[in-house]
Design a protein around this motif. Structure first.
Motif, PDB file in Angstrom:
ATOM      1  N   PRO A  35       0.704  -0.882  -0.144  1.00  0.00           N
ATOM      2  CA  PRO A  35      -0.113   0.038  -0.095  1.00  0.00           C
ATOM      3  C   PRO A  35       1.195   1.469   0.002  1.00  0.00           C
ATOM      4  O   PRO A  35       2.035   1.259   0.618  1.00  0.00           O
ATOM      5  CB  PRO A  35      -0.593  -0.308   1.034  1.00  0.00           C
ATOM      6  CG  PRO A  35      -0.075  -1.311   2.286  1.00  0.00           C
ATOM      7  CD  PRO A  35       0.448  -1.776   0.973  1.00  0.00           C
ATOM      8  N   ALA A  36       0.340   2.751  -0.618  1.00  0.00           N
ATOM      9  CA  ALA A  36       1.587   3.363  -0.820  1.00  0.00           C
ATOM     10  C   ALA A  36       1.727   3.879   0.708  1.00  0.00           C
ATOM     11  O   ALA A  36       3.252   4.180   0.467  1.00  0.00           O
ATOM     12  CB  ALA A  36       0.275   4.457  -1.230  1.00  0.00           C
ATOM     13  N   ILE A  37       0.842   3.961   1.418  1.00  0.00           N
ATOM     14  CA  ILE A  37       1.163   5.198   2.410  1.00  0.00           C
ATOM     15  C   ILE A  37       2.369   3.805   3.387  1.00  0.00           C
ATOM     16  O   ILE A  37       3.416   4.158   4.437  1.00  0.00           O
ATOM     17  CB  ILE A  37       0.709   4.789   3.490  1.00  0.00           C
ATOM     18  CG1 ILE A  37       0.740   5.994   4.846  1.00  0.00           C
ATOM     19  CG2 ILE A  37      -0.310   3.087   3.850  1.00  0.00           C
ATOM     20  CD1 ILE A  37      -0.159   5.890   5.482  1.00  0.00           C
ATOM     21  N   GLN A  38       3.137   2.687   3.251  1.00  0.00           N
ATOM     22  CA  GLN A  38       4.006   2.112   3.609  1.00  0.00           C
ATOM     23  C   GLN A  38       5.348   2.896   2.714  1.00  0.00           C
ATOM     24  O   GLN A  38       6.300   2.471   3.780  1.00  0.00           O
ATOM     25  CB  GLN A  38       3.525   0.143   3.730  1.00  0.00           C
ATOM     26  CG  GLN A  38       5.067  -0.182   3.660  1.00  0.00           C
ATOM     27  CD  GLN A  38       4.617  -1.671   3.521  1.00  0.00           C
ATOM     28  OE1 GLN A  38       3.338  -2.986   3.559  1.00  0.00           O
ATOM     29  NE2 GLN A  38       6.293  -2.537   3.763  1.00  0.00           N
ATOM     30  N   TYR A  39       4.855   3.030   1.322  1.00  0.00           N
ATOM     31  CA  TYR A  39       5.840   3.566   0.976  1.00  0.00           C
ATOM     32  C   TYR A  39       6.544   4.599   1.938  1.00  0.00           C
ATOM     33  O   TYR A  39       8.159   5.014   2.222  1.00  0.00           O
ATOM     34  CB  TYR A  39       6.000   3.883  -0.574  1.00  0.00           C
ATOM     35  CG  TYR A  39       5.904   2.883  -1.477  1.00  0.00           C
ATOM     36  CD1 TYR A  39       7.272   1.822  -2.009  1.00  0.00           C
ATOM     37  CD2 TYR A  39       4.490   1.951  -1.622  1.00  0.00           C
ATOM     38  CE1 TYR A  39       7.228   1.203  -2.765  1.00  0.00           C
ATOM     39  CE2 TYR A  39       4.464   0.571  -2.424  1.00  0.00           C
ATOM     40  CZ  TYR A  39       5.639   0.531  -2.787  1.00  0.00           C
ATOM     41  OH  TYR A  39       5.967  -0.268  -4.112  1.00  0.00           O
ATOM     42  N   ILE A  40       5.809   5.218   2.427  1.00  0.00           N
ATOM     43  CA  ILE A  40       5.600   6.778   2.793  1.00  0.00           C
ATOM     44  C   ILE A  40       6.641   6.421   4.477  1.00  0.00           C
ATOM     45  O   ILE A  40       7.586   7.203   4.560  1.00  0.00           O
ATOM     46  CB  ILE A  40       4.654   7.666   3.290  1.00  0.00           C
ATOM     47  CG1 ILE A  40       3.831   7.616   1.163  1.00  0.00           C
ATOM     48  CG2 ILE A  40       4.881   8.435   3.570  1.00  0.00           C
ATOM     49  CD1 ILE A  40       3.212   8.219   1.336  1.00  0.00           C
ATOM     50  N   VAL A  41       5.775   5.427   4.998  1.00  0.00           N
ATOM     51  CA  VAL A  41       6.413   4.963   6.905  1.00  0.00           C
ATOM     52  C   VAL A  41       7.997   4.958   6.215  1.00  0.00           C
ATOM     53  O   VAL A  41       8.658   5.432   6.825  1.00  0.00           O
ATOM     54  CB  VAL A  41       5.484   3.887   6.994  1.00  0.00           C
ATOM     55  CG1 VAL A  41       6.119   3.395   8.755  1.00  0.00           C
ATOM     56  CG2 VAL A  41       4.506   4.572   6.953  1.00  0.00           C
ATOM     57  N   GLU A  42       7.577   3.884   5.089  1.00  0.00           N
ATOM     58  CA  GLU A  42       9.339   3.278   4.861  1.00  0.00           C
ATOM     59  C   GLU A  42      10.740   4.562   4.444  1.00  0.00           C
ATOM     60  O   GLU A  42      11.078   4.140   5.064  1.00  0.00           O
ATOM     61  CB  GLU A  42       9.526   2.534   3.806  1.00  0.00           C
ATOM     62  CG  GLU A  42       8.496   0.769   4.282  1.00  0.00           C
ATOM     63  CD  GLU A  42       8.559   0.532   2.660  1.00  0.00           C
ATOM     64  OE1 GLU A  42       8.806  -1.250   3.354  1.00  0.00           O
ATOM     65  OE2 GLU A  42       8.726  -0.147   2.017  1.00  0.00           O
ATOM     66  N   VAL A 127       6.909  16.336   7.919  1.00  0.00           N
ATOM     67  CA  VAL A 127       4.842  16.264   7.318  1.00  0.00           C
ATOM     68  C   VAL A 127       5.822  15.349   6.742  1.00  0.00           C
ATOM     69  O   VAL A 127       5.801  16.272   5.324  1.00  0.00           O
ATOM     70  CB  VAL A 127       4.159  17.226   7.722  1.00  0.00           C
ATOM     71  CG1 VAL A 127       2.993  16.940   6.992  1.00  0.00           C
ATOM     72  CG2 VAL A 127       3.963  18.114   8.520  1.00  0.00           C
ATOM     73  N   LEU A 128       4.762  14.235   5.711  1.00  0.00           N
ATOM     74  CA  LEU A 128       5.248  13.764   4.786  1.00  0.00           C
ATOM     75  C   LEU A 128       3.395  13.631   4.114  1.00  0.00           C
ATOM     76  O   LEU A 128       3.000  12.851   5.168  1.00  0.00           O
ATOM     77  CB  LEU A 128       5.467  12.326   5.047  1.00  0.00           C
ATOM     78  CG  LEU A 128       7.229  12.338   5.443  1.00  0.00           C
ATOM     79  CD1 LEU A 128       6.623  12.076   6.457  1.00  0.00           C
ATOM     80  CD2 LEU A 128       7.709  10.693   4.987  1.00  0.00           C
ATOM     81  N   LEU A 129       3.267  13.656   3.410  1.00  0.00           N
ATOM     82  CA  LEU A 129       1.172  14.091   2.755  1.00  0.00           C
ATOM     83  C   LEU A 129       1.612  12.049   2.667  1.00  0.00           C
ATOM     84  O   LEU A 129       2.160  11.218   1.791  1.00  0.00           O
ATOM     85  CB  LEU A 129       1.422  14.421   1.435  1.00  0.00           C
ATOM     86  CG  LEU A 129       1.133  15.604   1.409  1.00  0.00           C
ATOM     87  CD1 LEU A 129       0.635  16.725   1.080  1.00  0.00           C
ATOM     88  CD2 LEU A 129       0.854  16.334   3.193  1.00  0.00           C
ATOM     89  N   GLY A 130       0.213  11.990   2.754  1.00  0.00           N
ATOM     90  CA  GLY A 130      -0.082  10.457   2.592  1.00  0.00           C
ATOM     91  C   GLY A 130      -0.183   9.958   0.863  1.00  0.00           C
ATOM     92  O   GLY A 130      -0.186   7.927   0.673  1.00  0.00           O
ATOM     93  N   ASP A 131      -0.617  10.586   0.406  1.00  0.00           N
ATOM     94  CA  ASP A 131      -1.019  10.086  -1.239  1.00  0.00           C
ATOM     95  C   ASP A 131       0.104  10.717  -1.889  1.00  0.00           C
ATOM     96  O   ASP A 131       0.147  10.952  -3.217  1.00  0.00           O
ATOM     97  CB  ASP A 131      -2.308  10.518  -1.692  1.00  0.00           C
ATOM     98  CG  ASP A 131      -2.641  12.727  -1.517  1.00  0.00           C
ATOM     99  OD1 ASP A 131      -1.263  13.407  -1.245  1.00  0.00           O
ATOM    100  OD2 ASP A 131      -2.861  12.548  -2.023  1.00  0.00           O
ATOM    101  N   ASP A 132       1.632  11.165  -1.146  1.00  0.00           N
ATOM    102  CA  ASP A 132       2.364  11.844  -2.541  1.00  0.00           C
ATOM    103  C   ASP A 132       3.657  10.918  -2.295  1.00  0.00           C
ATOM    104  O   ASP A 132       4.559  10.537  -0.555  1.00  0.00           O
ATOM    105  CB  ASP A 132       3.156  12.949  -1.636  1.00  0.00           C
ATOM    106  CG  ASP A 132       3.327  14.517  -2.887  1.00  0.00           C
ATOM    107  OD1 ASP A 132       2.764  13.831  -4.160  1.00  0.00           O
ATOM    108  OD2 ASP A 132       2.788  15.043  -2.641  1.00  0.00           O
TER     109      ASP A 132
END
Ligand code: UTP
Length: 297
Positions: A35-42, A127-132
């Motif tokens: 899921p996209a949000i996993q890339y962001i957490v990583e 802050v990291l946007l969840g859809d970017d």
């Protein structure tokens, strides 16, 4: 001061991606197999972040479930001897210390960030946007954190955009520039191309000082009836310097249908085990389209 905490706002309605986002958040849409949000957490973890707060809204339970342990699934994988995927699944729940807070109404990005105020306290935060999604050799957030550690100022991530895309973004007006770093004179939210002070747009990464919170709390609703983070940054700009860093890497807006398709294709091409298959599919598809175009001439 080093930045250890991050906010991931993921409470938007995702109206650009309906009906897919009717019952699930866009942040959970899969890009290849994650899921996209996993890339962001990583990305946050790779940048040195230790604690993350995800701002969730309605229909966001799947986000919490994804980062939680799934004992039943782990047991089944163990029994079946599927050790590689078992380790990967276990790894997801150990990525970082992840917390959740609910934004009761989607009152805008600025409001979502304000919701995390108590968790952040009195320290700088990311802050990291969840859809970017950002694919970069050096994690995009780390690029901002490096500048923050040198200057102590608020830092926003930016990239150049095409003239036809200027009206979709917050656009910066710059005072000075040194290499990849600018000092901001002002910001304009979604200007027309004639009014835009530059073609440099704010992307979904920020490092902010806690002084942004009282400003956010004092804001009236802005564009679209929402509390805008851009409005708070405009105010901040008048009292203390803000820097922008030109992010080196590829960005995908997965809240946009075409952005999402591109992300999936390019991520698949970057995986050695999928690259050949995807390339041969794309070549075949281009060939078919060329033949169709010829026969219609
Ligand atoms: P967007 O403006 O891209 O999200 O916000 P949206 O409102 O869901 O999108 P559309 O235009 O309706 O398709 C950028 C990020 O901020 C979050 C979103 O989840 C997204 O990750 N956000 C936005 C919030 O957390 N709360 C809000 O009230 C608005």
């Amino acid at each position: 001061m080093t930045v250890k905490k991050a906010v991931i706002p993921a409470a938007g309605l995702g109206t650009r991606f309906l009906p897919a986002t009717k019952a699930q958040p866009k942040e959970m849409l899969p890009v290849v197999d994650k899921p996209a949000i996993q890339y962001i957490v990583e990305e946050a973890v790779a940048s040195g972040i230790e604690s993350i707060i995800i701002v969730t809204g309605r229909n966001k339970r799947s986000i919490e479930d994804h980062f939680d342990r799934s004992v039943e699934l782990e047991q089944t994988l163990e029994e079946k001897g599927k050790n590689e995927i078992l380790e990967e699944i276990k790894g997801i729940s150990n990525l970082a210390s992840i917390h959740y807070i609910r934004q009761r109404e989607p009152l805008g990005l600025g409001h979502a960030v304000l919701t995390a105020r108590q968790f952040i306290g009195d320290e700088p935060f990311a802050v990291l946007l969840g859809d970017d999604l950002m694919m970069a050799e050096k994690p995009a957030l780390r690029q901002l954190m490096d500048v923050h550690e040198q200057t102590g100022t608020d830092v926003v991530g930016v990239q150049h955009v095409a003239p036809e895309d200027v009206s979709k973004y917050g656009i910066i007006d710059t005072r000075t520039s040194r290499g990849l770093v600018y000092e901001l004179a002002d910001l304009v939210e979604k200007p027309s191309v004639d009014e835009a002070p530059s073609m440099i747009a704010v992307m979904g990464r920020y490092v902010l000082n806690p002084s942004i919170f009282p400003i956010l709390a004092s804001l009236e609703k802005g564009a679209g009836g929402e509390i805008q983070l851009t409005d708070a940054l405009r105010k901040q700009c008048t009292v203390s310097p803000i820097h922008a860093v030109s992010i080196q890497g590829q960005r995908y807006d997965i809240g946009d249908k075409f952005g999402y398709l591109r992300a999936g294709l390019e991520m698949a091409l970057s995986r050695p085990e999928m690259r050949g298959q995807v390339l041969s599919f794309l070549n075949g598809l281009c060939g078919k389209i060329a033949v169709r175009q010829k026969t219609h001439l």
